[in-house]
Design a protein around this motif. Structure first.
Motif, PDB file in Angstrom:
ATOM      1  N   PRO A 138       0.839  -1.202   0.000  1.00  0.00           N
ATOM      2  CA  PRO A 138       0.000   0.000   0.000  1.00  0.00           C
ATOM      3  C   PRO A 138       0.876   1.255   0.000  1.00  0.00           C
ATOM      4  O   PRO A 138       1.813   1.378   0.790  1.00  0.00           O
ATOM      5  CB  PRO A 138      -0.798  -0.117   1.301  1.00  0.00           C
ATOM      6  CG  PRO A 138      -0.004  -1.024   2.166  1.00  0.00           C
ATOM      7  CD  PRO A 138       0.773  -1.927   1.252  1.00  0.00           C
ATOM      8  N   VAL A 139       0.594   2.165  -0.905  1.00  0.00           N
ATOM      9  CA  VAL A 139       1.354   3.410  -1.014  1.00  0.00           C
ATOM     10  C   VAL A 139       0.454   4.552  -0.579  1.00  0.00           C
ATOM     11  O   VAL A 139      -0.643   4.729  -1.106  1.00  0.00           O
ATOM     12  CB  VAL A 139       1.836   3.635  -2.471  1.00  0.00           C
ATOM     13  CG1 VAL A 139       2.618   4.920  -2.576  1.00  0.00           C
ATOM     14  CG2 VAL A 139       2.677   2.461  -2.928  1.00  0.00           C
ATOM     15  N   LYS A 140       0.928   5.329   0.384  1.00  0.00           N
ATOM     16  CA  LYS A 140       0.148   6.453   0.891  1.00  0.00           C
ATOM     17  C   LYS A 140       0.285   7.654  -0.043  1.00  0.00           C
ATOM     18  O   LYS A 140       1.216   7.736  -0.841  1.00  0.00           O
ATOM     19  CB  LYS A 140       0.635   6.827   2.289  1.00  0.00           C
ATOM     20  CG  LYS A 140       0.455   5.722   3.298  1.00  0.00           C
ATOM     21  CD  LYS A 140       1.027   6.095   4.630  1.00  0.00           C
ATOM     22  CE  LYS A 140       0.935   4.934   5.603  1.00  0.00           C
ATOM     23  NZ  LYS A 140       1.625   5.207   6.849  1.00  0.00           N
ATOM     24  N   ASP A 141      -0.645   8.583   0.069  1.00  0.00           N
ATOM     25  CA  ASP A 141      -0.578   9.802  -0.740  1.00  0.00           C
ATOM     26  C   ASP A 141       0.666  10.594  -0.374  1.00  0.00           C
ATOM     27  O   ASP A 141       0.981  10.791   0.807  1.00  0.00           O
ATOM     28  CB  ASP A 141      -1.819  10.668  -0.509  1.00  0.00           C
ATOM     29  CG  ASP A 141      -3.057  10.041  -1.113  1.00  0.00           C
ATOM     30  OD1 ASP A 141      -2.906   9.235  -2.054  1.00  0.00           O
ATOM     31  OD2 ASP A 141      -4.176  10.359  -0.647  1.00  0.00           O
ATOM     32  N   GLY A 142       1.387  11.020  -1.388  1.00  0.00           N
ATOM     33  CA  GLY A 142       2.589  11.823  -1.159  1.00  0.00           C
ATOM     34  C   GLY A 142       3.821  10.995  -0.857  1.00  0.00           C
ATOM     35  O   GLY A 142       4.903  11.551  -0.647  1.00  0.00           O
ATOM     36  N   GLU A 143       3.701   9.683  -0.817  1.00  0.00           N
ATOM     37  CA  GLU A 143       4.853   8.830  -0.533  1.00  0.00           C
ATOM     38  C   GLU A 143       5.666   8.632  -1.822  1.00  0.00           C
ATOM     39  O   GLU A 143       5.118   8.436  -2.893  1.00  0.00           O
ATOM     40  CB  GLU A 143       4.387   7.472  -0.010  1.00  0.00           C
ATOM     41  CG  GLU A 143       5.501   6.630   0.566  1.00  0.00           C
ATOM     42  CD  GLU A 143       4.968   5.358   1.201  1.00  0.00           C
ATOM     43  OE1 GLU A 143       5.655   4.829   2.086  1.00  0.00           O
ATOM     44  OE2 GLU A 143       3.885   4.906   0.832  1.00  0.00           O
ATOM     45  N   SER A 144       6.966   8.714  -1.694  1.00  0.00           N
ATOM     46  CA  SER A 144       7.819   8.636  -2.872  1.00  0.00           C
ATOM     47  C   SER A 144       7.913   7.207  -3.405  1.00  0.00           C
ATOM     48  O   SER A 144       7.675   6.235  -2.686  1.00  0.00           O
ATOM     49  CB  SER A 144       9.220   9.151  -2.551  1.00  0.00           C
ATOM     50  OG  SER A 144       9.866   8.274  -1.664  1.00  0.00           O
ATOM     51  N   ILE A 145       8.263   7.113  -4.664  1.00  0.00           N
ATOM     52  CA  ILE A 145       8.415   5.815  -5.317  1.00  0.00           C
ATOM     53  C   ILE A 145       9.587   5.051  -4.693  1.00  0.00           C
ATOM     54  O   ILE A 145       9.520   3.831  -4.521  1.00  0.00           O
ATOM     55  CB  ILE A 145       8.662   6.008  -6.835  1.00  0.00           C
ATOM     56  CG1 ILE A 145       7.463   6.685  -7.484  1.00  0.00           C
ATOM     57  CG2 ILE A 145       8.977   4.692  -7.502  1.00  0.00           C
ATOM     58  CD1 ILE A 145       6.207   5.860  -7.484  1.00  0.00           C
TER      59      ILE A 145
END
Length: 64
Positions: free
Chosen positions: A5-12
């Motif tokens: 899961p990738v949160k909003d604003g989290e970098s690649i």
């Protein structure tokens, strides 16, 4: 399949780091390398025994 899961604003880069860590924990690469060549059961037992002896020596050294 691994789901990260990738949160909003989290970098690649951060997401890739999570993926790599999760992938390492599954042990897929280790299992693949182990399956590439056959090891006899006696060799496997010998390796397990040597690891156990090494661990026991460390524990005894730590207690003393």
């Amino acid at each position: 399949m691994l789901i990260i899961p990738v949160k909003d604003g989290e970098s690649i880069e951060r997401a890739l780091k999570k993926y790599k860590r999760k992938f390492d924990k599954t042990g897929v690469v280790r299992q693949l390398r182990a399956r590439q060549q056959f090891t006899k059961p006696s060799v496997t037992n010998r390796i397990k025994m040597s690891r156990a002896i090494y661990k026991q020596a460390l524990i005894e050294k730590e207690e003393a």
